[in-house]
Design an enzyme around this catalytic site. Structure first.
Site, PDB file in Angstrom:
ATOM      1  N   SER A 284       0.490  -1.186   0.200  1.00 35.93           N
ATOM      2  CA  SER A 284      -0.498  -0.190  -0.099  1.00 35.93           C
ATOM      3  C   SER A 284       0.454   1.472  -0.240  1.00 35.93           C
ATOM      4  O   SER A 284       1.656   1.598   1.010  1.00 35.93           O
ATOM      5  CB  SER A 284      -1.368  -0.398   1.086  1.00 35.93           C
ATOM      6  OG  SER A 284      -1.505   1.374   1.390  1.00 35.93           O
ATOM      7  N   ARG A 337       2.193   9.099  -7.197  1.00 31.56           N
ATOM      8  CA  ARG A 337       2.442   7.697  -8.240  1.00 31.56           C
ATOM      9  C   ARG A 337       3.977   7.458  -9.235  1.00 31.56           C
ATOM     10  O   ARG A 337       4.261   7.198  -9.909  1.00 31.56           O
ATOM     11  CB  ARG A 337       1.314   6.281  -8.011  1.00 31.56           C
ATOM     12  CG  ARG A 337       1.046   6.658  -7.042  1.00 31.56           C
ATOM     13  CD  ARG A 337      -0.571   5.233  -7.273  1.00 31.56           C
ATOM     14  NE  ARG A 337      -0.846   5.710  -6.255  1.00 31.56           N
ATOM     15  CZ  ARG A 337      -2.069   4.035  -5.524  1.00 31.56           C
ATOM     16  NH1 ARG A 337      -3.062   4.014  -6.904  1.00 31.56           N
ATOM     17  NH2 ARG A 337      -2.371   4.044  -4.057  1.00 31.56           N
ATOM     18  N   GLU A 432     -13.071   0.852 -12.679  1.00 28.01           N
ATOM     19  CA  GLU A 432     -12.097   1.056 -14.090  1.00 28.01           C
ATOM     20  C   GLU A 432     -12.195   0.501 -15.510  1.00 28.01           C
ATOM     21  O   GLU A 432     -11.441   1.315 -15.947  1.00 28.01           O
ATOM     22  CB  GLU A 432     -11.436   0.144 -13.098  1.00 28.01           C
ATOM     23  CG  GLU A 432      -9.760  -0.451 -13.858  1.00 28.01           C
ATOM     24  CD  GLU A 432      -9.005  -0.669 -13.046  1.00 28.01           C
ATOM     25  OE1 GLU A 432      -9.092  -2.119 -11.977  1.00 28.01           O
ATOM     26  OE2 GLU A 432      -7.870  -1.117 -13.386  1.00 28.01           O
ATOM     27  N   ARG A 442      -3.988   7.880 -12.536  1.00 28.23           N
ATOM     28  CA  ARG A 442      -4.707   7.921 -11.032  1.00 28.23           C
ATOM     29  C   ARG A 442      -4.064   8.438  -9.755  1.00 28.23           C
ATOM     30  O   ARG A 442      -3.223   7.715  -9.053  1.00 28.23           O
ATOM     31  CB  ARG A 442      -5.913   6.240 -10.513  1.00 28.23           C
ATOM     32  CG  ARG A 442      -6.439   6.241 -10.221  1.00 28.23           C
ATOM     33  CD  ARG A 442      -7.194   5.518  -9.880  1.00 28.23           C
ATOM     34  NE  ARG A 442      -6.634   3.874  -9.313  1.00 28.23           N
ATOM     35  CZ  ARG A 442      -6.004   3.825  -8.195  1.00 28.23           C
ATOM     36  NH1 ARG A 442      -6.430   4.383  -6.617  1.00 28.23           N
ATOM     37  NH2 ARG A 442      -5.234   3.180  -7.802  1.00 28.23           N
ATOM     38  N   LEU A 448     -11.216   3.143  -5.448  1.00 31.64           N
ATOM     39  CA  LEU A 448     -12.656   2.434  -4.715  1.00 31.64           C
ATOM     40  C   LEU A 448     -13.674   3.712  -5.097  1.00 31.64           C
ATOM     41  O   LEU A 448     -14.631   3.147  -4.839  1.00 31.64           O
ATOM     42  CB  LEU A 448     -11.628   2.420  -2.758  1.00 31.64           C
ATOM     43  CG  LEU A 448     -10.622   0.911  -2.914  1.00 31.64           C
ATOM     44  CD1 LEU A 448      -9.924   1.361  -1.526  1.00 31.64           C
ATOM     45  CD2 LEU A 448     -11.534  -0.206  -3.657  1.00 31.64           C
TER      46      LEU A 448
END
Lengths: 644, 262
Positions: A284, A337, A432, A442, A448
């Protein structure tokens, strides 16, 4: 054909509420006359199935797993965003909207993203009401953490198993409706085609994965919630069964496929150790709240680490490069990310990678353990540490984790308008499997959120508008279109079953994955993409001659299932390459080496590429046609992203 | 990393639930200790496929210990010899070179074999459908922080909620009892304020369904707890029994209010 996104007029903050009022309603007494098909029962599918059944529609829900509880949403670890501002740290719907637009590198639609931020608040309420055991403070209030790409703590979580708890919440809501007879659940059933009658989606063709029976199912609308296609890369963090087949077959029946080259590469995964691996495991992003990312300052020290001449603990503080903290002081280890991934790759490219393969950097908890104590760290991240230990046989409490980027999430998917409708009337895409809310990248804790927003709070409103228009006339599955599509599916499966060559489907899949990762992964060039195009074309031709597919149709046949999915991945791979070739700009995780700033950051080209690329299937082995949906930014100013 | 391993596998093969099954022996050669158990089976299947054999069917999906699909009975234990992990997290370094490994499907009448090592666990879904939920409609929820739940309660509910529905508890139990599974959901919802209105009707509905599916009863052996990959405790069964007897003895009337149908 023009692409009308049907974005409502008016100020951003009022678009959704005004739109909800303007949508046509279906009379409560008429709802039971409508059948709705939902394919996929993860977060988006299960929440939609439960919500539509509550409203009174008859729902037929399908999943290929043996139970809806096993959908891949269950594996999401970190959390779900909600702009509640419970922490009083300056969060708001607008800030969540802004962070998401910026994080997506200005390649998402403003109206959709604002609605997502707006719904986020209701999602948390809904899930808590269902009994989702989110983390709590001692006083009983909800606890929050923060995720990459944001400077506020707006992420709600349930240890490292948030996806599991949210999915089980949606699954229980779905179970309640199955119990009440409003949802008929078809498990171990795979959708293999969509039936289009007079230009509108009216049903699907499925294969019963236990008996092999090919069946037709009619419905007034078909909703796809089938997840992402990250497994095109072979190695990814997706579950083994995640596939593109339903979406791809819908694409071949007319639905446009948008931004296929947009893949998110997640920075915090357990590195590859050898060719035997079947998948990669993500750790995570929340770990970067306390873990510090570093690589040795010099290639010499890295070399010693790789050869195990020294341990990480022996590398002195001034020989370490905390490269994210150094380059991006205001976000530090919590940069988005794409930024974290690209920087890790840069380190390993410069020979500063660690681990036996050299394809890893460290995520170090030594400082956090010293500051908070091992018990606190264990309470926060214990299950993740255990998982890491199981896989690597290394104890992350004693030595830093090794991490490397891996394919995680696909932002591309079926093109949908503001109502989540594809360009084929009656065919919808949620979660998705659509392209809509994340742009080119993203942000953490937003997948979620999108799945549940689409399923609980968008589709229940927008579907009524369409259903009211077509009326409740019963669907006739004896229409020739059903039989024709069914026969085509049977013929296609027979063609696969006839493949008795010398190379397994898994080998083709692995080769495809190598090509896409190498040429359409974290960095791309025009030259590489052209080469990849040729390689995939040859691979496809070879597949249809030399692949082996064992077994028969009328039994459980995982080989046949996999063969169909890999054949579709190969075709999707070709489209990904075309999409990446066309987009001569860097954005999000899509780094075109030809397009970078003097500091080596991704350089967008808003003048030429501020659009959604929606591709139209033109026939087998034909080049697809590109349609552009221009992205209009009325509320945020397009600017170079900076996390410095 | 040590050298590669050669193993002998005794694998249960069964075409479908209607036909008899049998053990078939296979060689697994050149296995890296870093492979997961399922990756080892992938290697065997690749080789079977290339040699005109039929690959071994087994259920698996996420391969990170959370989806609950994988369900192998390895050397007489659900999910193999290690504690608190699923088969997909079991790595070959746990075994030694030259070892013989016996692999079977879950054994329980309520979990019929689908093919080879895969079983039908839909009985678990039907138990959940009997009442494993809170009756709340979408869009009607109050603000999340209006429901205060002390951390200790939330944590305890979470411990029960971590059940992945793999069925190891049933497979480990000599009576093939589903009480650990069922009690985990009952405990999670029974501890939370949101779960109170249906607490006593829920326990009765779920227990009745469990019996109907043909699962055996609990004789407090504790094998379920010992083999559960998520370490769900026997305390859950205690809580379930407590609620069940409360419902039966004192709240039967309340239980009849169960909104089991419209």
């Amino acid at each position: 054909m023009s692409l009308d996104a049907k974005i409502p007029q008016g100020p951003l903050a009022e678009k959704w509420s005004k739109h909800k009022f303007n949508l046509k309603l279906v009379n409560p007494a008429n709802k039971r006359k409508y059948d709705v098909i939902i394919v996929g029962t993860g977060l988006a599918g299960a929440s939609a199935a439960a919500s539509l059944a509550e409203l009174g529609y008859n729902v037929k829900a399908f999943c290929f797993q043996d139970s809806p509880r096993r959908a891949h949403s269950i594996a999401a670890q970190g959390g779900i965003n909600g702009a509640k501002n419970y922490q009083n740290d300056g969060d708001s719907i607008y800030r969540l909207f802004y962070d998401t637009i910026k994080g997506g590198d200005y390649r998402a639609r403003e109206a959709n993203v604002y609605r997502l931020a707006e719904n986020s608040v209701n999602i948390i309420d809904q899930c808590v009401a269902q009994g989702v055991p989110f983390a709590r403070e001692y006083g009983g209030l909800l606890d929050n953490r923060s995720f990459g790409g944001s400077q506020v703590s707006r992420t709600f979580y349930a240890r490292g198993q948030t996806g599991q708890q949210l999915l089980l919440g949606a699954y229980s809501a779905l179970n309640r409706q199955i119990h009440l007879g409003k949802v008929k659940m078809y498990t171990r059933t795979e959708m293999l085609d969509v039936v289009v009658v007079d230009g509108q989606a009216k049903g699907i063709i499925t294969r019963n994965l236990k008996t092999g029976e090919i069946e037709s199912h009619g419905g007034h609308a078909v909703l796809l919630a089938t997840g992402g296609y990250g497994n095109v890369f072979y190695l990814s963090t997706n579950a083994i069964g995640s596939n593109v087949t339903a979406a791809w077959r819908a694409h071949k029946r007319g639905a446009f496929f948008a931004n296929p080259c947009y893949t998110q590469i997640h920075p915090t995964c357990i590195p590859v150790t050898g060719d035997h691996q079947s998948k990669l495991t993500l750790m995570s992003e929340s770990l970067r709240n306390d873990g510090r990312v570093w690589a040795p300052k010099t290639a010499e020290v890295a070399e010693k680490l790789r050869k195990k001449e020294i341990t990480a603990a022996q590398v002195k503080e001034d020989e370490r490069d905390y490269f994210l903290e150094r380059k991006y002081p205001s976000f530090g280890n919590l940069v988005p990310r794409d930024v974290a991934s690209r920087n890790a790759k840069e380190m390993t490219d410069e020979g500063k990678g660690v681990g036996t393969t050299g394809l890893a950097v460290y995520l170090d908890f030594a400082e956090a353990i010293q500051r908070l104590g091992e018990d606190t760290v264990r309470a926060k991240y214990g299950n993740l540490f255990d998982m890491y230990y199981q896989i690597t046989d290394e104890n992350p409490y004693k030595q830093p984790m090794r991490i490397y980027p891996a394919v995680h999430y696909t932002m591309g998917g079926l093109w949908v308008d503001y109502n989540l409708s594809t360009n084929v009337p009656g065919l919808y895409a949620m979660g998705e499997c659509n392209f809509s809310d994340h742009g080119a990248n993203r942000l953490g804790a937003s997948a979620l959120m999108q799945g549940l927003s689409d399923g609980y709070f968008v589709i229940p409103y927008t579907i009524g508008d369409y259903l009211a228009t077509i009326g409740p006339k019963a669907i006739d599955t004896s229409h020739p279109a059903f039989e024709k599509t069914k026969q085509e599916v049977i013929a296609y499966n027979n063609k696969l079953l006839a493949l008795k060559g010398n190379k397994t489907v898994v080998e083709y899949h692995r080769e495809l994955g190598h090509i896409i990762w190498e040429y359409c992964g974290m960095a791309r060039t025009e030259e590489g993409l052209i080469k990849a195009k040729g390689l995939i074309k040859a691979l496809k031709a070879d597949f249809w001659v030399n692949a082996i597919v064992t077994g028969e149709n009328d039994e459980v046949n995982a080989a046949l299932e996999r063969a169909g999915r890999v054949a579709d991945f190969i075709e999707l791979g070709e489209l990904m390459i075309d999409d990446a070739l066309m987009r001569r700009e860097s954005c999000g995780g899509h780094f075109r080496l030809e397009s970078q700033t003097p500091e080596g950051e991704a350089l967008r080209d808003d003048d030429n590429y501020a659009f959604v690329a929606a591709w139209e299937f033109k026939g087998e082995n034909q080049e697809e046609e590109l349609h552009k949906e221009e992205l209009i930014f009325e509320n945020v100013k397009l600017s170079q992203r900076s996390y410095k | 990393m040590s050298g590669n391993m050669n193993l002998t596998l005794k694998v249960w093969r069964q075409k479908n639930s209607q036909t008899a099954g049998k053990f078939v022996t296979y060689k697994a050669e050149g296995i890296s200790p870093d492979m997961s158990f399922l990756e080892m089976l992938d290697v065997v299947n690749e080789s079977l496929t290339k040699n005109n054999g039929e690959p071994i069917h087994f259920d698996h999906d996420c391969r990170e210990g959370i989806c609950g699909s994988c369900s192998l009975y390895i050397n007489g234990r659900p999910h193999g010899p290690k504690k608190a992990i699923t088969t997909c997290q079991l790595h070959m370094r746990t075994f030694s070179d030259g070892e013989t490994i016996t692999i079977e499907p879950w054994r329980a009448a309520a979990f019929p074999v689908v093919k080879d090592l895969g079983t039908d666990r839909s009985a678990f879904d039907r138990i959940q459908q009997a009442g494993g939920f809170i009756s709340v409609n979408t869009g009607a929820a109050q603000d999340a922080n209006a429901i205060l739940i002390p951390k200790v309660i939330a944590d305890e509910a979470f411990n029960s909620a971590t059940c992945i529905g793999c069925g190891a508890c049933v497979a480990a139990c000599k009576n093939a009892s589903a009480m650990l599974f069922t009690s985990a959901k009952i405990t999670q919802l029974g501890l939370l304020p949101q779960g109170q209105p249906e607490r006593y009707s829920r326990v009765q509905a779920m227990v009745a369904q469990m019996d109907e599916e043909g699962f055996g009863n609990c004789t407090n052996t504790g094998a379920c707890e010992a083999e559960c990959p998520k370490e769900i405790t026997l305390m859950n069964i205690g809580r379930m029994n407590n609620d069940y007897y409360s419902a039966k003895l004192f709240r039967e009337e309340h239980a009849h209010d169960h909104t089991g149908g419209e």
